[in-house]
Design a protein around this motif. Sequence first.
Motif, PDB file in Angstrom:
ATOM      1  N   TRP A   1       0.839  -1.194   0.000  1.00 30.13           N
ATOM      2  CA  TRP A   1       0.000   0.000   0.000  1.00 30.13           C
ATOM      3  C   TRP A   1       0.875   1.246   0.000  1.00 30.13           C
ATOM      4  O   TRP A   1       2.029   1.197   0.430  1.00 30.13           O
ATOM      5  CB  TRP A   1      -0.944  -0.010   1.206  1.00 30.13           C
ATOM      6  CG  TRP A   1      -1.938  -1.141   1.124  1.00 30.13           C
ATOM      7  CD1 TRP A   1      -2.110  -2.006   0.073  1.00 30.13           C
ATOM      8  CD2 TRP A   1      -2.856  -1.550   2.131  1.00 30.13           C
ATOM      9  NE1 TRP A   1      -3.097  -2.919   0.365  1.00 30.13           N
ATOM     10  CE2 TRP A   1      -3.576  -2.665   1.619  1.00 30.13           C
ATOM     11  CE3 TRP A   1      -3.173  -1.103   3.416  1.00 30.13           C
ATOM     12  CZ2 TRP A   1      -4.571  -3.314   2.361  1.00 30.13           C
ATOM     13  CZ3 TRP A   1      -4.164  -1.733   4.151  1.00 30.13           C
ATOM     14  CH2 TRP A   1      -4.849  -2.837   3.618  1.00 30.13           C
ATOM     15  N   PRO A   2       0.337   2.379  -0.460  1.00 32.21           N
ATOM     16  CA  PRO A   2       1.163   3.593  -0.542  1.00 32.21           C
ATOM     17  C   PRO A   2       1.610   4.055   0.848  1.00 32.21           C
ATOM     18  O   PRO A   2       0.945   3.800   1.854  1.00 32.21           O
ATOM     19  CB  PRO A   2       0.231   4.624  -1.193  1.00 32.21           C
ATOM     20  CG  PRO A   2      -1.142   4.070  -1.063  1.00 32.21           C
ATOM     21  CD  PRO A   2      -1.029   2.587  -0.982  1.00 32.21           C
ATOM     22  N   GLN A   3       2.772   4.733   0.850  1.00 30.53           N
ATOM     23  CA  GLN A   3       3.391   5.086   2.124  1.00 30.53           C
ATOM     24  C   GLN A   3       2.496   5.971   2.992  1.00 30.53           C
ATOM     25  O   GLN A   3       2.412   5.787   4.206  1.00 30.53           O
ATOM     26  CB  GLN A   3       4.730   5.797   1.842  1.00 30.53           C
ATOM     27  CG  GLN A   3       5.619   5.850   3.068  1.00 30.53           C
ATOM     28  CD  GLN A   3       6.855   6.678   2.809  1.00 30.53           C
ATOM     29  OE1 GLN A   3       6.935   7.841   3.143  1.00 30.53           O
ATOM     30  NE2 GLN A   3       7.844   6.072   2.184  1.00 30.53           N
ATOM     31  N   TRP A   4       1.826   6.967   2.345  1.00 30.30           N
ATOM     32  CA  TRP A   4       1.010   7.872   3.167  1.00 30.30           C
ATOM     33  C   TRP A   4      -0.088   7.092   3.874  1.00 30.30           C
ATOM     34  O   TRP A   4      -0.443   7.392   5.016  1.00 30.30           O
ATOM     35  CB  TRP A   4       0.420   9.011   2.307  1.00 30.30           C
ATOM     36  CG  TRP A   4      -0.587   8.555   1.271  1.00 30.30           C
ATOM     37  CD1 TRP A   4      -0.338   8.267  -0.035  1.00 30.30           C
ATOM     38  CD2 TRP A   4      -1.980   8.323   1.477  1.00 30.30           C
ATOM     39  NE1 TRP A   4      -1.486   7.869  -0.666  1.00 30.30           N
ATOM     40  CE2 TRP A   4      -2.513   7.896   0.239  1.00 30.30           C
ATOM     41  CE3 TRP A   4      -2.840   8.419   2.574  1.00 30.30           C
ATOM     42  CZ2 TRP A   4      -3.856   7.573   0.078  1.00 30.30           C
ATOM     43  CZ3 TRP A   4      -4.183   8.098   2.413  1.00 30.30           C
ATOM     44  CH2 TRP A   4      -4.680   7.683   1.168  1.00 30.30           C
ATOM     45  N   LEU A   5      -0.595   6.028   3.216  1.00 31.36           N
ATOM     46  CA  LEU A   5      -1.659   5.250   3.841  1.00 31.36           C
ATOM     47  C   LEU A   5      -1.101   4.428   5.008  1.00 31.36           C
ATOM     48  O   LEU A   5      -1.713   4.352   6.087  1.00 31.36           O
ATOM     49  CB  LEU A   5      -2.291   4.328   2.793  1.00 31.36           C
ATOM     50  CG  LEU A   5      -3.473   3.500   3.297  1.00 31.36           C
ATOM     51  CD1 LEU A   5      -4.601   4.390   3.794  1.00 31.36           C
ATOM     52  CD2 LEU A   5      -3.998   2.569   2.196  1.00 31.36           C
ATOM     53  N   SER A   6       0.086   3.819   4.792  1.00 29.37           N
ATOM     54  CA  SER A   6       0.714   3.049   5.870  1.00 29.37           C
ATOM     55  C   SER A   6       0.951   3.930   7.088  1.00 29.37           C
ATOM     56  O   SER A   6       0.657   3.544   8.229  1.00 29.37           O
ATOM     57  CB  SER A   6       2.048   2.468   5.396  1.00 29.37           C
ATOM     58  OG  SER A   6       1.870   1.665   4.257  1.00 29.37           O
ATOM     59  N   LEU A   7       1.495   5.130   6.831  1.00 31.03           N
ATOM     60  CA  LEU A   7       1.783   6.037   7.938  1.00 31.03           C
ATOM     61  C   LEU A   7       0.493   6.406   8.671  1.00 31.03           C
ATOM     62  O   LEU A   7       0.422   6.383   9.906  1.00 31.03           O
ATOM     63  CB  LEU A   7       2.469   7.306   7.410  1.00 31.03           C
ATOM     64  CG  LEU A   7       3.944   7.160   7.035  1.00 31.03           C
ATOM     65  CD1 LEU A   7       4.428   8.393   6.281  1.00 31.03           C
ATOM     66  CD2 LEU A   7       4.791   6.945   8.287  1.00 31.03           C
ATOM     67  N   LEU A   8      -0.532   6.730   7.882  1.00 29.29           N
ATOM     68  CA  LEU A   8      -1.806   7.142   8.471  1.00 29.29           C
ATOM     69  C   LEU A   8      -2.411   6.007   9.290  1.00 29.29           C
ATOM     70  O   LEU A   8      -2.877   6.218  10.422  1.00 29.29           O
ATOM     71  CB  LEU A   8      -2.760   7.547   7.346  1.00 29.29           C
ATOM     72  CG  LEU A   8      -4.005   8.311   7.793  1.00 29.29           C
ATOM     73  CD1 LEU A   8      -3.609   9.690   8.279  1.00 29.29           C
ATOM     74  CD2 LEU A   8      -4.993   8.430   6.638  1.00 29.29           C
ATOM     75  N   LEU A   9      -2.376   4.789   8.738  1.00 29.35           N
ATOM     76  CA  LEU A   9      -2.951   3.646   9.450  1.00 29.35           C
ATOM     77  C   LEU A   9      -2.183   3.367  10.735  1.00 29.35           C
ATOM     78  O   LEU A   9      -2.770   3.161  11.793  1.00 29.35           O
ATOM     79  CB  LEU A   9      -2.919   2.402   8.551  1.00 29.35           C
ATOM     80  CG  LEU A   9      -3.997   2.328   7.469  1.00 29.35           C
ATOM     81  CD1 LEU A   9      -3.765   1.114   6.578  1.00 29.35           C
ATOM     82  CD2 LEU A   9      -5.383   2.253   8.113  1.00 29.35           C
ATOM     83  N   GLY A  10      -0.841   3.347  10.631  1.00 24.68           N
ATOM     84  CA  GLY A  10      -0.027   3.062  11.814  1.00 24.68           C
ATOM     85  C   GLY A  10      -0.269   4.078  12.912  1.00 24.68           C
ATOM     86  O   GLY A  10      -0.548   3.721  14.069  1.00 24.68           O
TER      87      GLY A  10
END
Lengths: 217, 217, 217
Positions: free
Chosen positions: B182-191
């Motif tokens: 998944w795109p990085q911004w989504l990973s960061l947001l989810l984490g």
Amino acid sequence: MNNPLHFITLSNALTAVEALATVAFALSGLVLAARKQLDAVGVCVVAGLAAFGGGTLRDILLDRRPFFWVAHAGWLWALLVMCLGAMLFMRKHHVALTQRAMQWPDAIGLGLFTASGTQIALEAGSPAFVAVLMGMMTAVFGGVLRDIVCNEIPSAFHDHQPYAVCAFVGGWVLVGSHLMGWPQWLSLLLGAGVATALRALAMLLQLRLPSWQNSLH
Amino acid sequence: MNNPLHFITLSNALTAVEALATVAFALSGLVLAARKQLDAVGVCVVAGLAAFGGGTLRDILLDRRPFFWVAHAGWLWALLVMCLGAMLFMRKHHVALTQRAMQWPDAIGLGLFTASGTQIALEAGSPAFVAVLMGMMTAVFGGVLRDIVCNEIPSAFHDHQPYAVCAFVGGWVLVGSHLMGWPQWLSLLLGAGVATALRALAMLLQLRLPSWQNSLH
Amino acid sequence: MNNPLHFITLSNALTAVEALATVAFALSGLVLAARKQLDAVGVCVVAGLAAFGGGTLRDILLDRRPFFWVAHAGWLWALLVMCLGAMLFMRKHHVALTQRAMQWPDAIGLGLFTASGTQIALEAGSPAFVAVLMGMMTAVFGGVLRDIVCNEIPSAFHDHQPYAVCAFVGGWVLVGSHLMGWPQWLSLLLGAGVATALRALAMLLQLRLPSWQNSLH
């Protein structure tokens, strides 16, 4: 090469000894964390510090990467399972049992960690005294960090039992053997053996470090 | 690009959130330093450790430079002014107020620091478990260093409140999302979102970590 | 060059001053270790931390190698001899004497360590505030580590005596002189001189840092 089975068995035995020594160090953290009634996070961190803190500090000082627990992240899972298992199943009398049973693997760990730490520092080009200090730090400073986090004066500095001193002597034996040009496996064996033997002797004879010559308070 | 104003506003909002989270961490140090009646030097050091200690420790372990507070030395001035201002103007009832008011920014900081720390470790090539540990360390070890310097057992290891555990789960969510591609911004947001949401839940429901199954003393 | 003897004498005098300052720092560790009744290992480690801990921490943060005590391993032998000698021959009244006698070398050490630490950080490209912090850390954090290992709140954060503050001002004087383009020897002299003079003044006039404006507990 004629008997690969034999080789595999020896190598497996070495790995098992190393694993046992690391577990002994981790258990020393677990036992202290239990005494201090830390929560699950504290138990895992303190056990991890006791097991890997000394080598990590040595690697920071020598500017070496990766750390053992980065290169072998599987150990982190093992530690996590061990700590959570202990919190579920450990009873009061187990703590005393664990401490007594772990004295001997701990003495082996003292020798192994001293020898590997001293050797690594020698290979990094450290002078003799510094290499011996790095070996001692590998063996002893996991316990020191464990005690600092648990808000105790480190027992290695306080309990007057020969522990770091055994590592110190073992480190010098390794360095001496290295300077004599003896093969590396022999140096490692001598250094680890002397440190462990001294520690075992100190436990059997209940030796104590000399105190201040007179009470200062 | 059609609406640069909108972009600037979003970016400013993110910076403001980050600043607020850092201030919340610094204030946790300030409050403890006040309790311990430290002098001006101690207040500044402990507040600085609480704010920047976790990320600095992570960067030492990952061998990354420069540290955040070296690259953005302006933060050091802000910290100094905040600490001296607090010593001049803070009254007893402000301390309790500050602690309560800072719980929510602190939960946001937990998420942000976890996500950024985990992402940085992944980019440095750390294995999954190590990356999660680094994220947790970024979020939690500022407080750990704060407590050690103030001669307390770190509350993160001792108070049985889910704190590091929220960071741990959030870190795994980020790593999982990363592994899914998944795109990085989504990973960061989810984490960050999961860590903060879990922390908020833990505070609202007053959850507690499981204890040792039986008293050991 | 016309008078090499003069040069040698000056250089020797500088080395002697540096050695005296380092010994003063080590003795502060020795005295605390004696108070805490540490064993021989603890005494050596705590004295070593007090003498070399600040510079080592600075070098870790700046990613500099080798450390002072790695490049000059002879100092480790000197430390070992000093510590063992003290354990054999130090009496209760010597401790108080040592503390009083060491106040002045300690003030000189504060200046020297501040100036050398700030200069080293400037050369490593640190921004002004960070360089000043590194200088302060060099001078003060040996004592901080000493106190943490001995399970005390660091006196530098707690005793309300101007100590780190003197280093802070001295560091800014050095940085200011550096920015004015003055020669390095003058910057070093001014930085060290101001820090030491302020410390001496603080001791003579028994100055105290401002407290919290009102008791918080």
